[in-house]
Design an enzyme around this catalytic site. Structure first.
Site, short mmCIF file in Angstrom:
data_model
loop_
_atom_site.label_atom_id
_atom_site.label_comp_id
_atom_site.label_asym_id
_atom_site.label_seq_id
_atom_site.Cartn_x
_atom_site.Cartn_y
_atom_site.Cartn_z
N LYS A 108 37.95 8.01 13.44
CA LYS A 108 37.37 8.58 11.32
C LYS A 108 39.02 9.14 11.30
O LYS A 108 39.36 9.76 10.39
CB LYS A 108 36.34 9.96 12.25
CG LYS A 108 36.86 10.96 12.90
CD LYS A 108 35.41 11.46 13.63
CE LYS A 108 35.81 11.56 15.16
NZ LYS A 108 34.53 12.28 15.97
N VAL A 135 31.77 7.47 11.74
CA VAL A 135 30.95 7.98 10.77
C VAL A 135 29.54 8.00 11.52
O VAL A 135 28.44 7.14 11.10
CB VAL A 135 30.75 8.04 9.40
CG1 VAL A 135 29.50 9.16 8.80
CG2 VAL A 135 32.40 7.89 8.32
N GLY A 137 28.18 8.13 14.70
CA GLY A 137 27.73 7.62 15.74
C GLY A 137 27.21 6.53 15.94
O GLY A 137 27.65 5.16 15.23
N ILE A 139 24.34 5.90 13.94
CA ILE A 139 23.41 5.91 12.85
C ILE A 139 24.55 4.68 11.80
O ILE A 139 25.75 4.51 11.35
CB ILE A 139 23.39 7.40 12.04
CG1 ILE A 139 22.68 8.58 13.02
CG2 ILE A 139 22.77 7.24 10.89
CD1 ILE A 139 23.36 9.71 12.65
N ASP A 204 36.35 18.28 11.98
CA ASP A 204 35.48 16.99 12.21
C ASP A 204 34.45 16.03 11.76
O ASP A 204 34.78 14.76 10.90
CB ASP A 204 35.03 17.60 13.58
CG ASP A 204 34.12 16.01 13.54
OD1 ASP A 204 34.42 14.64 14.46
OD2 ASP A 204 32.75 16.19 14.56
N LYS A 208 34.47 13.12 8.57
CA LYS A 208 33.43 12.59 8.21
C LYS A 208 33.49 11.79 6.64
O LYS A 208 33.32 10.78 6.55
CB LYS A 208 32.35 12.30 9.45
CG LYS A 208 33.10 12.00 10.63
CD LYS A 208 31.59 12.34 11.80
CE LYS A 208 32.31 12.74 13.09
NZ LYS A 208 30.87 13.38 14.03
N1 LIG Z 1 32.74 9.31 22.09
C1 LIG Z 1 31.95 9.57 21.02
O1 LIG Z 1 30.88 10.52 21.30
C2 LIG Z 1 32.05 8.88 20.32
C3 LIG Z 1 31.19 9.30 18.44
C4 LIG Z 1 31.48 8.38 17.83
C5 LIG Z 1 33.04 8.37 17.28
N2 LIG Z 1 34.31 8.47 18.52
C6 LIG Z 1 35.26 7.42 18.39
O2 LIG Z 1 35.77 6.39 19.54
C7 LIG Z 1 36.60 6.93 19.28
C8 LIG Z 1 36.61 6.16 20.94
O3 LIG Z 1 36.44 7.66 21.81
P1 LIG Z 1 36.31 8.12 23.01
O4 LIG Z 1 35.62 9.38 23.18
O5 LIG Z 1 35.29 6.82 24.14
O6 LIG Z 1 37.40 8.10 24.21
P2 LIG Z 1 37.93 8.70 25.14
O7 LIG Z 1 36.61 8.68 26.50
O8 LIG Z 1 39.56 9.80 25.34
O9 LIG Z 1 38.33 7.11 25.96
C9 LIG Z 1 40.17 6.88 24.79
C10 LIG Z 1 40.32 5.54 26.02
O10 LIG Z 1 41.46 4.99 25.06
C11 LIG Z 1 42.65 4.83 26.08
N3 LIG Z 1 43.38 5.08 26.05
C12 LIG Z 1 44.61 6.44 25.60
N4 LIG Z 1 45.44 5.92 25.00
C13 LIG Z 1 45.70 5.35 25.51
C14 LIG Z 1 47.20 3.61 25.02
N5 LIG Z 1 48.67 4.94 24.67
N6 LIG Z 1 46.92 3.29 25.33
C15 LIG Z 1 45.94 2.28 26.11
N7 LIG Z 1 44.98 2.93 25.92
C16 LIG Z 1 44.69 3.81 26.16
C17 LIG Z 1 42.38 5.73 27.56
O11 LIG Z 1 42.56 5.03 28.29
P3 LIG Z 1 42.41 5.65 30.02
O12 LIG Z 1 41.51 5.85 30.17
O13 LIG Z 1 43.15 5.42 30.46
O14 LIG Z 1 42.29 7.26 29.39
C18 LIG Z 1 40.94 5.67 27.43
O15 LIG Z 1 40.67 4.15 27.72
C19 LIG Z 1 37.18 8.15 19.16
O16 LIG Z 1 38.47 7.43 17.95
C20 LIG Z 1 36.37 8.81 18.50
O17 LIG Z 1 36.68 9.18 17.41
C21 LIG Z 1 34.03 9.12 19.82
#
Ligand SMILES: NC(=O)c1ccc[n+]([C@@H]2O[C@H](COP(=O)([O-])OP(=O)(O)OC[C@H]3O[C@@H](n4cnc5c(N)ncnc54)[C@H](OP(=O)(O)O)[C@@H]3O)[C@@H](O)[C@H]2O)c1
Length: 432
Positions: A108, A135, A137, A139, A204, A208
């Site tokens: 987002k 936006v 998650g 939904i 946040d 969205k």
């Molecule tokens: N979590 C949620 O509930 C949720 C909901 C809606 C949207 N989103 C969106 O989905 C996306 C991912 O969220 P997440 O919660 O999965 O994040 P996260 O748990 O922090 O995972 C980020 C991943 O990216 C990797 N990474 C970070 N920097 C990197 C780089 N320079 N090169 C290669 N890999 C890299 C990390 O590697 P390492 O594992 O080695 O640290 C990790 O595997 C975000 O944009 C977030 O806003 C998340």
């Protein structure tokens, strides 16, 4: 029928990326049978190669720390960006599109700040850029607004799009917790970050609603256009007063079209706590759940409700986008993003709303007339008033009719000058 192989390069394998890999393994055969697509994650880029990821049996060479190489790899057909943040995500998405690969992202922050640049790159490449997970998650609200409601003159969208703040407000409403205790509880359960600013101050939710406003009104609206107020000043007393008046307090992300239909719309876009009548569907959205309430002139009112975050719900939305993008790729097509023209952003001062105002005043004759006079001076009309004695003070609680924000702020300014007004406890907008 031989399934068509689509090779996926996954950038990021964290909270969302890892469950996505599991879902693709679990559902791969069923997906192939239903769609004729064999989805294979062939490359995964992460930051740290040594972290334990609970992903057994990954073929050698799948995992890499070189995300740029994955985005440009000729043996990758489709890129899924789940790193988050602006850079290097922006550069990686642009690189994938420049290499003619469709991109699915849940980012987002990236879209709300650089959407126009990314959409133009996707258009130029003739490839999909899909972002359902950005936006709400799990939904499917982006697809609903972009596709199902494409012909609908949408007037207003109001969303509870941040699960952390909704959880905190629910704890305060249902359990009588203070803001500080509810925040600590949310942090203990992993709903809130150690630094909760992005959630509790509305950033946040702002990103969205900027994305939803852009796709609903076909206009370039960025995170910086969004007015926001957070929930950190909400007290248990506000919650109790709201309840006694028949309302609950929710952090709402709202966008509405102010002018009549036509190009270059005038749009209001904001995030703030609001009093929502207990009878409104949004009032029933509790805990960390999210919901988006849409008002259109033909469709009327509709609401989408579900898990706005969490690894598997979000991965489910990403998987839906992957299937769309992979199907389009195989057919040599792309879902048109539509055009995004300029928008005029209506300043908060010009917006109209009903307001809740809670004042502590001296309890002596003539004070009520003085306070009512301050409202009248600015043309703010009072819908209801309640008075409660507090020893030598009294509490006055007003609900106004719809009024212009600038007039209400001017009324507050006048009230602050009155020596009979001891304290303005709170001002909240009222949705009705
Ligand atoms: N979590 C949620 O509930 C949720 C909901 C809606 C949207 N989103 C969106 O989905 C996306 C991912 O969220 P997440 O919660 O999965 O994040 P996260 O748990 O922090 O995972 C980020 C991943 O990216 C990797 N990474 C970070 N920097 C990197 C780089 N320079 N090169 C290669 N890999 C890299 C990390 O590697 P390492 O594992 O080695 O640290 C990790 O595997 C975000 O944009 C977030 O806003 C998340």
């Amino acid at each position: 029928m031989q399934a068509k192989l689509v090779r996926i390069g996954l950038l990021g394998c964290g909270n969302v990326g890892a469950p996505l890999v599991h879902m693709l393994r679990e559902e791969g055969a069923a997906i192939a049978a239903r769609t004729g697509l064999e989805l294979a994650v062939t490359r995964i880029a992460v930051r740290s190669a040594h972290r334990d990821r609970d992903l057994p049996d990954l073929p050698d060479g799948t995992l890499t720390t070189d995300a740029r190489a994955v985005a440009a790899d000729p043996e990758v057909d489709l890129v899924v960006e789940l790193i988050g943040g602006i850079e290097p995500a922006r550069e990686l998405v642009l690189s994938a599109l420049a290499n003619a690969k469709p991109v699915v992202t849940g980012n987002k922050e990236l879209l709300a700040n650089h959407g126009a640049e990314l959409f133009a790159a996707a258009e130029a490449a003739g490839r999909d850029l899909l972002f359902e997970a950005a936006v709400g998650g799990g939904i499917p609200v982006v697809r609903a607004v972009r596709e199902s409601l494409l012909g609908e003159p949408v007037g207003r969208i109001m969303g509870i799009v941040n699960g952390t703040t909704n959880y905190i407000l629910s704890q305060m409403t249902d359990g009588g917790a203070s803001y500080a205790d509810a925040l600590a509880d949310a942090q203990g359960k992993g709903y809130a970050e150690r630094d909760p600013t992005a959630d509790v101050e509305g950033f946040d939710a702002g990103a969205k609603i900027a994305i939803l406003a852009s796709i609903a009104f076909g206009a370039r609206i960025v995170a910086g256009d969004v007015y926001h107020e957070g929930i950190s000043a909400i007290t248990a007393a506000d919650i109790a007063f709201a309840r006694s008046l028949g309302y609950v307090i929710k952090l709402l992300a709202i966008t509405e079209r102010i002018d009549a239909a036509g190009p270059n719309p005038t749009v209001a876009v904001r995030v703030h706590p609001a009093m929502v009548p207990v009878t409104h569907p949004l009032a029933a959205v509790r805990d960390s759940f999210n919901a988006v309430f849409i008002e259109g002139s033909s469709v009327g009112e509709l609401m989408l409700y579900g898990r706005g975050a969490g690894g598997r719900p979000t991965a489910s939305a990403v998987l839906g986008d992957i299937l769309d993008a992979a199907g389009n790729l195989v057919r040599g097509a792309a879902t048109p993003l539509g055009s995004f023209g300029p928008a005029a952003i209506c300043p908060i001062d010009e917006l109209r709303s009903a307001y809740y105002l809670n004042l502590e005043v001296s309890d002596r004759p003539g004070v009520l007339a003085q306070v009512a006079g301050a409202f009248a001076e600015r043309g703010v009309s009072i819908r209801s008033m309640e008075q409660e004695g507090l020893g030598d003070e009294a509490r006055l609680v007003f609900i106004t009719h719809e009024a212009r924000e600038a007039d209400v702020q001017a009324t507050l300014h006048t009230l602050r000058q009155l020596d009979s007004v001891r304290h303005i406890r709170s001002l909240l907008r009222v949705i009705g």
